[in-house]
Design a protein around this motif. Structure first.
Motif, short mmCIF file in Angstrom:
data_model
loop_
_atom_site.label_atom_id
_atom_site.label_comp_id
_atom_site.label_asym_id
_atom_site.label_seq_id
_atom_site.Cartn_x
_atom_site.Cartn_y
_atom_site.Cartn_z
N TYR A 1 62.93 -107.53 56.72
CA TYR A 1 62.91 -106.93 55.39
C TYR A 1 61.49 -106.98 54.81
O TYR A 1 60.62 -107.73 55.28
CB TYR A 1 63.87 -107.65 54.45
CG TYR A 1 63.39 -109.03 54.05
CD1 TYR A 1 62.61 -109.23 52.92
CD2 TYR A 1 63.72 -110.15 54.83
CE1 TYR A 1 62.16 -110.49 52.57
CE2 TYR A 1 63.27 -111.42 54.48
CZ TYR A 1 62.50 -111.58 53.34
OH TYR A 1 62.05 -112.83 53.01
N SER A 2 61.27 -106.20 53.76
CA SER A 2 60.06 -106.28 52.96
C SER A 2 60.38 -105.82 51.55
O SER A 2 61.10 -104.83 51.35
CB SER A 2 58.94 -105.39 53.54
OG SER A 2 57.80 -105.44 52.70
N PHE B 1 62.11 -102.21 52.34
CA PHE B 1 63.13 -101.78 53.31
C PHE B 1 63.87 -103.00 53.84
O PHE B 1 63.45 -104.14 53.67
CB PHE B 1 62.49 -101.00 54.46
CG PHE B 1 61.61 -101.84 55.36
CD1 PHE B 1 62.13 -102.46 56.49
CD2 PHE B 1 60.25 -101.99 55.08
CE1 PHE B 1 61.31 -103.23 57.32
CE2 PHE B 1 59.44 -102.76 55.90
CZ PHE B 1 59.97 -103.37 57.02
N GLU B 2 64.98 -102.73 54.50
CA GLU B 2 65.77 -103.76 55.14
C GLU B 2 66.34 -103.22 56.44
O GLU B 2 66.81 -102.10 56.50
CB GLU B 2 66.93 -104.19 54.24
CG GLU B 2 66.78 -105.57 53.65
CD GLU B 2 68.03 -106.00 52.90
OE1 GLU B 2 68.63 -107.01 53.33
OE2 GLU B 2 68.41 -105.33 51.94
N ILE B 3 66.26 -104.02 57.48
CA ILE B 3 66.91 -103.70 58.75
C ILE B 3 67.94 -104.78 59.00
O ILE B 3 67.60 -105.92 59.26
CB ILE B 3 65.90 -103.63 59.92
CG1 ILE B 3 64.76 -102.65 59.61
CG2 ILE B 3 66.60 -103.21 61.20
CD1 ILE B 3 63.68 -102.60 60.68
N GLN B 4 69.20 -104.42 58.89
CA GLN B 4 70.28 -105.40 58.99
C GLN B 4 70.28 -106.08 60.35
O GLN B 4 69.62 -105.64 61.29
CB GLN B 4 71.63 -104.71 58.74
CG GLN B 4 71.75 -104.04 57.38
CD GLN B 4 71.85 -105.03 56.23
OE1 GLN B 4 72.20 -106.18 56.43
NE2 GLN B 4 71.54 -104.59 55.02
N VAL C 1 54.42 -106.91 53.45
CA VAL C 1 54.71 -108.26 53.90
C VAL C 1 56.08 -108.29 54.56
O VAL C 1 57.06 -107.85 53.97
CB VAL C 1 54.68 -109.27 52.73
CG1 VAL C 1 54.86 -110.69 53.25
CG2 VAL C 1 53.37 -109.16 51.97
N LEU C 2 56.14 -108.80 55.78
CA LEU C 2 57.38 -108.82 56.55
C LEU C 2 58.02 -110.21 56.53
O LEU C 2 57.32 -111.23 56.58
CB LEU C 2 57.11 -108.44 58.01
CG LEU C 2 56.42 -107.10 58.26
CD1 LEU C 2 56.09 -106.97 59.74
CD2 LEU C 2 57.29 -105.95 57.79
N GLY C 3 59.35 -110.22 56.46
CA GLY C 3 60.08 -111.47 56.54
C GLY C 3 61.38 -111.26 57.30
O GLY C 3 61.76 -110.12 57.61
N CYS C 4 62.04 -112.35 57.63
CA CYS C 4 63.34 -112.30 58.28
C CYS C 4 64.33 -113.07 57.42
O CYS C 4 64.07 -114.22 57.05
CB CYS C 4 63.28 -112.90 59.69
SG CYS C 4 64.91 -112.99 60.51
N ASN C 5 65.45 -112.44 57.11
CA ASN C 5 66.43 -113.04 56.22
C ASN C 5 67.15 -114.21 56.86
O ASN C 5 67.79 -115.00 56.18
CB ASN C 5 67.46 -111.99 55.80
CG ASN C 5 67.82 -112.12 54.33
OD1 ASN C 5 67.16 -112.81 53.59
ND2 ASN C 5 68.89 -111.46 53.93
#
Length: 218
Positions: free
Chosen positions: A95-96, A103-106, A125-129
């Motif tokens: 997500y960012s 955006f979000e990629i499930q 900035v990129l992160g992982c939920n």
């Protein structure tokens, strides 16, 4: 024997002229402690806006390996499609919430995720939920002339047409601003410009999970 007509010779001449005029710039980037800076993004923007070529978006990749984004910093030109393949044996949720692109990629694994188009210049900035230590950056450039520093702090941008350029540099340790503006440089007659650039950066803590004892479900 094939004989080139006038148009053919003209095309070759123009091509050779373009190559002859192309120059390059080499920059050594160091921090406030005189240590080399890796992952700094250098951008060159033509001072004359009429000399800015049309941007050519590309298909780019930010991988996920050993529960880390690879590469840590990825410069791309505006309009590019970025794919986020997952090579881990766990699922990621990328997500960012950045102004440049939200955006979000499930949850997914493998290469099933659709690419994300980054139209707006800026920092993503990129992160992982799922894995909150995962952190990465995409610098979306508004110029085709850019490159990233290596571990030794060196940057090379070649194939530059003649003209004057405004320099700009950015690193995650500089925060989420557009970066620091430097002096102008001139490219002419295929010259090579060698410069040193010192920037102030805050320490960036990156936690590696390569030796994690957590199971494949996490």
């Amino acid at each position: 024997m094939q004989i080139l007509n006038f148009k053919g010779w003209t095309a070759i001449f123009l091509c050779l002229s373009s190559l002859a005029q192309a120059g390059e710039i080499r920059v050594n980037v160091k921090d406030q402690h005189a240590k080399p800076v890796e992952d700094a993004v250098l951008l060159l923007t033509p001072v004359d806006p009429t000399k800015m070529p049309r941007l050519k978006p590309k298909d780019e990749v930010v991988d996920q390996i050993d529960k880390e984004f690879m590469p840590y910093v990825k410069p791309v030109v505006a309009g590019s499609k970025v794919f986020f393949p997952n090579k881990d044996n766990v699922r990621h949720h990328v997500y960012s919430f950045s102004p440049a692109k939200s955006f979000e990629i499930q949850l997914y694994s493998g290469k099933s995720a659709a690419p994300v188009v980054l139209e707006k210049p800026g920092i993503v900035v990129l992160g992982c939920n799922i894995h909150d230590w995962m952190l990465g950056y995409i610098y979306v450039a508004d110029t085709p002339y850019f490159a990233k520093s290596k571990a030794d702090g060196t940057i090379l941008i070649d194939g530059l047409p003649e003209g004057d350029y405004q320099m700009r540099i950015w690193h995650p340790g500089m925060g989420m601003t557009a970066g620091e503006t430097g002096k102008q440089v001139s490219i002419h007659d295929g010259n090579v410009s060698q410069l040193n650039w010192q920037i102030n950066v805050k320490p960036v803590t990156r936690i590696s999970r390569k030796s994690s004892s957590q199971g494949p479900g996490y």
